[in-house]
Motif scaffolding. Structure first.
Motif, PDB file in Angstrom:
ATOM      1  N   ASN A 137      44.641  44.060  -1.835  1.00  0.00           N
ATOM      2  CA  ASN A 137      44.826  45.169  -0.897  1.00  0.00           C
ATOM      3  C   ASN A 137      45.508  46.372  -1.565  1.00  0.00           C
ATOM      4  O   ASN A 137      45.159  47.525  -1.315  1.00  0.00           O
ATOM      5  N   THR A 138      46.467  46.082  -2.437  1.00  0.00           N
ATOM      6  CA  THR A 138      47.187  47.163  -3.132  1.00  0.00           C
ATOM      7  C   THR A 138      46.277  47.873  -4.121  1.00  0.00           C
ATOM      8  O   THR A 138      46.285  49.104  -4.236  1.00  0.00           O
ATOM      9  N   VAL A 139      45.461  47.106  -4.824  1.00  0.00           N
ATOM     10  CA  VAL A 139      44.542  47.710  -5.798  1.00  0.00           C
ATOM     11  C   VAL A 139      43.481  48.536  -5.072  1.00  0.00           C
ATOM     12  O   VAL A 139      43.096  49.622  -5.532  1.00  0.00           O
ATOM     13  N   ARG A 140      43.034  48.037  -3.932  1.00  0.00           N
ATOM     14  CA  ARG A 140      42.068  48.812  -3.141  1.00  0.00           C
ATOM     15  C   ARG A 140      42.631  50.209  -2.818  1.00  0.00           C
ATOM     16  O   ARG A 140      41.971  51.227  -2.999  1.00  0.00           O
ATOM     17  N   GLY A 141      43.885  50.237  -2.374  1.00  0.00           N
ATOM     18  CA  GLY A 141      44.530  51.509  -2.043  1.00  0.00           C
ATOM     19  C   GLY A 141      44.738  52.387  -3.270  1.00  0.00           C
ATOM     20  O   GLY A 141      44.555  53.607  -3.210  1.00  0.00           O
ATOM     21  N   ALA A 142      45.105  51.770  -4.379  1.00  0.00           N
ATOM     22  CA  ALA A 142      45.357  52.548  -5.605  1.00  0.00           C
ATOM     23  C   ALA A 142      44.064  53.201  -6.100  1.00  0.00           C
ATOM     24  O   ALA A 142      44.052  54.382  -6.471  1.00  0.00           O
ATOM     25  N   VAL A 143      42.978  52.439  -6.079  1.00  0.00           N
ATOM     26  CA  VAL A 143      41.694  53.003  -6.536  1.00  0.00           C
ATOM     27  C   VAL A 143      41.231  54.080  -5.558  1.00  0.00           C
ATOM     28  O   VAL A 143      40.710  55.126  -5.970  1.00  0.00           O
ATOM     29  N   ARG A 144      41.452  53.831  -4.270  1.00  0.00           N
ATOM     30  CA  ARG A 144      41.094  54.859  -3.274  1.00  0.00           C
ATOM     31  C   ARG A 144      41.857  56.156  -3.569  1.00  0.00           C
ATOM     32  O   ARG A 144      41.295  57.251  -3.569  1.00  0.00           O
ATOM     33  N   SER A 145      43.154  56.032  -3.873  1.00  0.00           N
ATOM     34  CA  SER A 145      43.965  57.217  -4.181  1.00  0.00           C
ATOM     35  C   SER A 145      43.486  57.907  -5.456  1.00  0.00           C
ATOM     36  O   SER A 145      43.502  59.136  -5.540  1.00  0.00           O
ATOM     37  N   ALA A 146      43.080  57.123  -6.452  1.00  0.00           N
ATOM     38  CA  ALA A 146      42.554  57.716  -7.697  1.00  0.00           C
ATOM     39  C   ALA A 146      41.323  58.554  -7.376  1.00  0.00           C
ATOM     40  O   ALA A 146      41.141  59.658  -7.911  1.00  0.00           O
ATOM     41  N   GLY A 147      40.486  58.044  -6.493  1.00  0.00           N
ATOM     42  CA  GLY A 147      39.291  58.786  -6.084  1.00  0.00           C
ATOM     43  C   GLY A 147      39.662  60.060  -5.355  1.00  0.00           C
ATOM     44  O   GLY A 147      39.107  61.130  -5.632  1.00  0.00           O
ATOM     45  N   HIS A 148      40.641  59.968  -4.445  1.00  0.00           N
ATOM     46  CA  HIS A 148      41.075  61.165  -3.711  1.00  0.00           C
ATOM     47  C   HIS A 148      41.691  62.200  -4.673  1.00  0.00           C
ATOM     48  O   HIS A 148      41.577  63.398  -4.445  1.00  0.00           O
ATOM     49  N   ALA A 149      42.352  61.723  -5.728  1.00  0.00           N
ATOM     50  CA  ALA A 149      42.980  62.650  -6.688  1.00  0.00           C
ATOM     51  C   ALA A 149      41.924  63.424  -7.483  1.00  0.00           C
ATOM     52  O   ALA A 149      42.240  64.428  -8.097  1.00  0.00           O
ATOM     53  N   GLY A 150      40.700  62.902  -7.501  1.00  0.00           N
ATOM     54  CA  GLY A 150      39.622  63.600  -8.217  1.00  0.00           C
ATOM     55  C   GLY A 150      39.246  62.949  -9.537  1.00  0.00           C
ATOM     56  O   GLY A 150      38.465  63.523 -10.305  1.00  0.00           O
ATOM     57  N   ALA A 151      39.785  61.746  -9.805  1.00  0.00           N
ATOM     58  CA  ALA A 151      39.447  61.080 -11.069  1.00  0.00           C
ATOM     59  C   ALA A 151      37.944  60.788 -11.124  1.00  0.00           C
ATOM     60  O   ALA A 151      37.320  60.486 -10.107  1.00  0.00           O
ATOM     61  N   ASP A 152      37.386  60.884 -12.321  1.00  0.00           N
ATOM     62  CA  ASP A 152      35.968  60.565 -12.515  1.00  0.00           C
ATOM     63  C   ASP A 152      35.800  59.148 -13.044  1.00  0.00           C
ATOM     64  O   ASP A 152      34.688  58.619 -13.076  1.00  0.00           O
ATOM     65  N   MET A 153      36.916  58.565 -13.499  1.00  0.00           N
ATOM     66  CA  MET A 153      36.883  57.197 -13.999  1.00  0.00           C
ATOM     67  C   MET A 153      38.286  56.630 -13.839  1.00  0.00           C
ATOM     68  O   MET A 153      39.268  57.349 -14.034  1.00  0.00           O
ATOM     69  N   CYS A 154      38.384  55.344 -13.435  1.00  0.00           N
ATOM     70  CA  CYS A 154      39.693  54.680 -13.471  1.00  0.00           C
ATOM     71  C   CYS A 154      39.460  53.227 -13.865  1.00  0.00           C
ATOM     72  O   CYS A 154      38.308  52.800 -14.045  1.00  0.00           O
ATOM     73  N   ASN A 155      40.538  52.479 -14.028  1.00  0.00           N
ATOM     74  CA  ASN A 155      40.341  51.120 -14.522  1.00  0.00           C
ATOM     75  C   ASN A 155      41.307  50.108 -13.908  1.00  0.00           C
ATOM     76  O   ASN A 155      42.364  50.473 -13.375  1.00  0.00           O
ATOM     77  N   ILE A 156      40.878  48.844 -13.981  1.00  0.00           N
ATOM     78  CA  ILE A 156      41.665  47.713 -13.479  1.00  0.00           C
ATOM     79  C   ILE A 156      41.672  46.644 -14.580  1.00  0.00           C
ATOM     80  O   ILE A 156      40.873  46.728 -15.519  1.00  0.00           O
TER      81      ILE A 156
END
Ligand code: C5P
Length: 238
Positions: free
Chosen positions: A66-85
């Motif tokens: 659940n926490t990772v879901r929120g973190a990736v969602r926030s990365a998307g909202h920030a405008g990132a074009d790529m993120c990682n887990i």
């Protein structure tokens, strides 16, 4: 076509922007890591986007789904074009990450970290059952494909094995790149830009050989020239 990603390893916004500005219009991607993001937060991602860069947010998420879901969602909202887990977070965490991505930025690339290239099997706090680091990284890459991640972060020395084991089904992003003659600094298992492209790497992450250069734009152009020549050679054009 392999793309160059410049690591903005800086302690604050001012230093990061000083590193980025000479690369505007020269380099397509920049990477924001833990130090810079922790200091400056998501606004900096927006600023770099306005300068015309695509941004890889290298925060290596590893937590409950659940926490990772929120973190990736926030990365998307920030405008990132790529993120990682971390792939070690397992299938449910990866599924949650993909859901978070779909909720904010479906086009954002989601990569998995297999085994950090700074680690060998002896650094693992668990018994690896005799498996070598490269074997563990390969197995985790196969899992990353099964989890529907877009790609993995890996050593340039692992790309060919990963591409073969996943039927070219994963993008590979490789740090630890050093042009011939460049300082290795703390990097150990390095490859040249040409070697990385020849082995099939899709994204080459380069930091200090560019950001530490007196002329970062020229250093980046030289690396991109080497990448283009290696790609032509790979396609059998010369
Ligand atoms: O300056 P240099 O080219 O060594 O920078 C490489 C970048 O890639 C740094 O931001 C480093 O943290 C990152 N990285 C790495 N090795 C990994 C994963 C990330 O060097 N396995």
């Amino acid at each position: 076509m392999s793309r160059l990603v410049v690591a903005l390893d800086a302690p604050n916004r001012q230093t990061a922007l000083e590193m980025a500005r000479p690369l505007q219009g020269v380099v397509p991607w920049v990477k924001v890591g833990l130090e810079l993001f922790t200091a400056e937060g998501p606004d900096l991602v927006g600023r770099l986007k306005k300068l015309g860069f695509q941004v890889f947010l290298d925060l290596k998420f590893f937590d409950i789904p659940n926490t990772v879901r929120g973190a990736v969602r926030s990365a998307g909202h920030a405008g990132a074009d790529m993120c990682n887990i971390h792939v070690l977070g397992g299938e449910r965490m990866a599924e949650a990450a993909l859901a978070g991505r779909d909720e904010s930025a479906p086009e954002m690339l989601l990569f998995g970290v297999t085994l950090l290239t700074s680690m060998t099997e002896t650094d693992l706090p668990l018994d690896s059952g005799g498996a070598q680091a490269s074997e563990i990284a390969l197995r985790l890459a196969v899992s990353a494909k099964a989890y529907y991640l877009d790609g993995v972060v890996c050593s340039g020395l692992e790309v060919e094995g990963i591409k073969a084991a996943t039927s070219d089904g994963l993008l590979c992003l490789t740090p630890g790149i050093r042009p011939d003659g460049a300082e290795r600094a703390d990097q150990r298992r390095v490859v040249t830009p040409a070697q990385a492209v020849q082995s099939g790497s899709d994204f080459l992450v380069v930091g200090r050989p560019i950001t530490g250069s007196e002329h970062p734009d020229l250093a980046a152009k030289a690396i991109q020239g080497e990448m283009i020549r290696a790609a032509q050679k790979r396609r059998g054009e010369s």
